[in-house]
Write an enzyme that holds these catalytic residues in place. Structure first.
Site, PDB file in Angstrom:
ATOM      1  N   GLY A 109     -58.465  12.810  48.467  1.00 43.39           N
ATOM      2  CA  GLY A 109     -59.500  12.772  47.454  1.00 43.39           C
ATOM      3  C   GLY A 109     -60.773  12.111  47.935  1.00 43.39           C
ATOM      4  O   GLY A 109     -61.869  12.455  47.479  1.00 43.39           O
ATOM      5  N   GLU A 112     -62.602  14.792  49.651  1.00 45.28           N
ATOM      6  CA  GLU A 112     -63.110  15.759  48.682  1.00 45.28           C
ATOM      7  C   GLU A 112     -64.327  15.219  47.933  1.00 45.28           C
ATOM      8  O   GLU A 112     -65.245  15.967  47.584  1.00 45.28           O
ATOM      9  CB  GLU A 112     -62.005  16.153  47.714  1.00 45.28           C
ATOM     10  CG  GLU A 112     -60.937  17.010  48.388  1.00 45.28           C
ATOM     11  CD  GLU A 112     -59.810  17.390  47.447  1.00 45.28           C
ATOM     12  OE1 GLU A 112     -59.600  18.595  47.245  1.00 45.28           O
ATOM     13  OE2 GLU A 112     -59.140  16.481  46.930  1.00 45.28           O
ATOM     14  N   GLU A 132     -52.762  16.414  52.147  1.00 43.23           N
ATOM     15  CA  GLU A 132     -52.015  16.610  50.915  1.00 43.23           C
ATOM     16  C   GLU A 132     -50.720  17.406  51.066  1.00 43.23           C
ATOM     17  O   GLU A 132     -49.697  17.041  50.449  1.00 43.23           O
ATOM     18  CB  GLU A 132     -52.906  17.271  49.853  1.00 43.23           C
ATOM     19  CG  GLU A 132     -53.929  16.348  49.214  1.00 43.23           C
ATOM     20  CD  GLU A 132     -55.258  16.315  49.961  1.00 43.23           C
ATOM     21  OE1 GLU A 132     -56.265  15.892  49.365  1.00 43.23           O
ATOM     22  OE2 GLU A 132     -55.279  16.727  51.156  1.00 43.23           O
TER      23      GLU A 132
END
Length: 249
Positions: A109, A112, A132
């Protein structure tokens, strides 16, 4: 904005920009539900009063990923809420340009969130990765479609499928970051990048970003945005100064 109201962020507001530092030092700045909520608060302010955004991490790490303990407890309903992805898309659509200054880990994350910014600048120890699948999930907060747009399908699949991490130089070669600078100069160079943008017309920056982020709407979107700018006094003043300066050269 008041920095004392945040538990997971350090927020500094300046005349033309807001500096947000991810601040969970005991968890490598992992992105928790609390941090998501606080970043939504920042977005609220930046949507009401548009300014440039500089996003960075505390303590030689950007963000070591999402909070795994929280992810473990999330199920189908939470996935459908798009807890992280809705925030990152909101960051992507902020009115004014955004810059991520990344040193150290930007994983999962954290990566991202950096991908959602308009530009990224890196320190020498920056590392981008999306591990992930190793945790039994996918990079579902934008990496699967945003990363191919940023670096191309081949490099994106190396990261997303083969577990490749992009160090600072690999990120630079792939075009993911605009520059790699010494860590002690990272924030100064990030601010210098924002300074260059701040010298441009704020309205022109907003409309340029809107058009760039509107695939499939061209050329109508280009024409409409340009029509607005052509009628503005800022355009007339800037072009007049340019012509006067050239005539004196």
């Amino acid at each position: 904005m008041n920095a004392t109201t945040y538990e997971t962020l350090l927020v500094e507001e300046r005349d033309d920009r807001v500096v947000v530092t991810l601040h969970r030092p005991d968890a490598r700045n992992a992105i928790s539900g609390r941090m998501i909520a606080e970043l939504h608060d920042v977005c609220d302010e930046l949507e009401r009063r548009p300014k440039l955004l500089l996003l960075t991490g505390h303590g030689r790490v950007f963000a070591g990923g999402a909070d795994i303990a929280e992810l473990l407890e999330r199920g189908r309903d939470e996935a459908l809420q798009g807890i992280n992805s809705r925030l990152f898309e909101r960051v992507r659509r902020l009115p004014m340009p955004t810059v991520a200054a990344v040193d150290g880990w930007a994983l999962g994350g954290g990566a991202e969130l950096a991908y959602a910014c308009d530009l990224r600048i890196a320190g020498p120890d920056a590392v981008f990765g999306n591990p992930e699948p190793g945790l039994g999930i996918l990079a579902a907060a934008g990496a699967c479609w945003r990363l191919p747009e940023l670096v191309g399908e081949s490099v994106a699949k190396q990261v997303l499928l083969a577990g490749r991490n992009l160090d600072a130089q690999a990120a630079l070669a792939a075009g993911l970051v605009i520059d790699v600078v010494p860590v002690e100069k990272l924030l100064d160079e990030a601010h210098a990048l924002l300074d260059r943008m701040a010298r441009s017309s704020a309205t022109a920056l907003r409309l340029t970003k809107l058009v760039v982020d509107s695939p499939g709407a061209h050329p109508v979107a280009d024409d409409l945005a340009q029509a607005v700018l052509f009628e503005g006094e800022d355009k007339k003043d800037r072009m007049t100064r340019f012509l006067e300066k050239r005539s004196r050269a």
